[in-house]
Design a protein around this motif. Structure first.
Motif, mmCIF file in Angstrom:
data_model
loop_
_atom_site.group_PDB
_atom_site.id
_atom_site.type_symbol
_atom_site.label_atom_id
_atom_site.label_comp_id
_atom_site.label_asym_id
_atom_site.label_seq_id
_atom_site.Cartn_x
_atom_site.Cartn_y
_atom_site.Cartn_z
ATOM 1 N N SER A 1 47.718 -15.928 14.804
ATOM 2 C CA SER A 1 47.951 -14.866 13.815
ATOM 3 C C SER A 1 47.307 -15.183 12.466
ATOM 4 O O SER A 1 47.589 -14.519 11.480
ATOM 5 C CB SER A 1 49.452 -14.645 13.647
ATOM 6 O OG SER A 1 50.055 -15.842 13.188
ATOM 7 N N GLY B 1 41.034 -8.971 17.431
ATOM 8 C CA GLY B 1 41.715 -8.868 16.145
ATOM 9 C C GLY B 1 40.951 -7.883 15.278
ATOM 10 O O GLY B 1 39.864 -7.438 15.634
ATOM 11 N N SER C 1 44.326 -12.607 13.573
ATOM 12 C CA SER C 1 44.885 -11.361 13.050
ATOM 13 C C SER C 1 43.831 -10.605 12.255
ATOM 14 O O SER C 1 43.794 -9.385 12.256
ATOM 15 C CB SER C 1 46.104 -11.638 12.180
ATOM 16 O OG SER C 1 45.730 -12.422 11.060
#
Length: 187
Positions: A14, A56, A37
């Motif tokens: 992330s 992403g 992310s």
């Protein structure tokens, strides 16, 4: 600088992945998979044989050339944004370019230049100033806004109650098909 004839997979979970230097300039990568992310691209990326996959949201901070000389796909699985120019070049006849989510949904691209011999499908929103492509067929399945120049071959817009707006000069060679479109603005 990232070089070498190898497969490169970056998994930041992330977190953010940033390409601040050229990738594959002297020695092209075999393939590239990036998970994060947010994926920031500030320099050109070239891959020799394999696929390029961004897992992403991608932000283009400079004018970028992303090229693939192999037969595999260049795939954007997240949203693509950035107020710069992006040229995506898939040199092989069997290669494709795939956008899974919106293009320019948050920050419109200045221009999107797509070069491929295969069809390109946009399943989500597209918002760019200039759209130029050598693809044989463009398929839009959500809202489309191109504020200036459009140069395209076959154009297919489909979707229930969608808006299609090509607000600048357009050159369409081949078929232009609009199915279940709520509004269509040309020029």
């Amino acid at each position: 600088v990232v070089e070498g004839e190898r497969h490169l997979e970056v998994d930041a979970g992330s977190s953010t992945v940033a390409f601040m230097e050229t990738v594959g300039h002297e020695q092209k990568l075999k393939s590239l998979i990036v998970q994060g992310s947010q994926i920031i691209i500030d320099q050109n990326i070239t891959v020799g044989d394999g696929f390029v996959t961004f897992k992403g949201d991608v932000e283009i901070n400079q004018s970028i050339l992303l090229s693939n000389e192999g037969a595999a796909a260049i795939t954007f699985l997240g949203h693509l944004n950035g107020q710069n120019d992006l040229e995506v070049f898939n040199k092989n006849e069997r290669g494709s370019i795939v956008f899974a989510k919106s293009v320019g949904g948050n920050v419109a691209l200045q221009s999107l230049n797509l070069k491929t011999k295969n069809a390109i499908e946009f399943p989500s929103q597209v918002d760019v100033s200039h759209l130029i492509t050598t693809s044989p067929t463009l398929t839009f399945a959500d809202e489309v806004v191109v504020r200036h120049q459009v140069i395209a071959h076959n154009v297919i817009a489909k979707g229930k109650y969608r808006s299609v707006r090509f607000l600048g000069d357009g050159q369409f060679s081949g078929i232009a098909a609009f199915d279940r479109i709520s509004s269509l603005v040309l020029g």
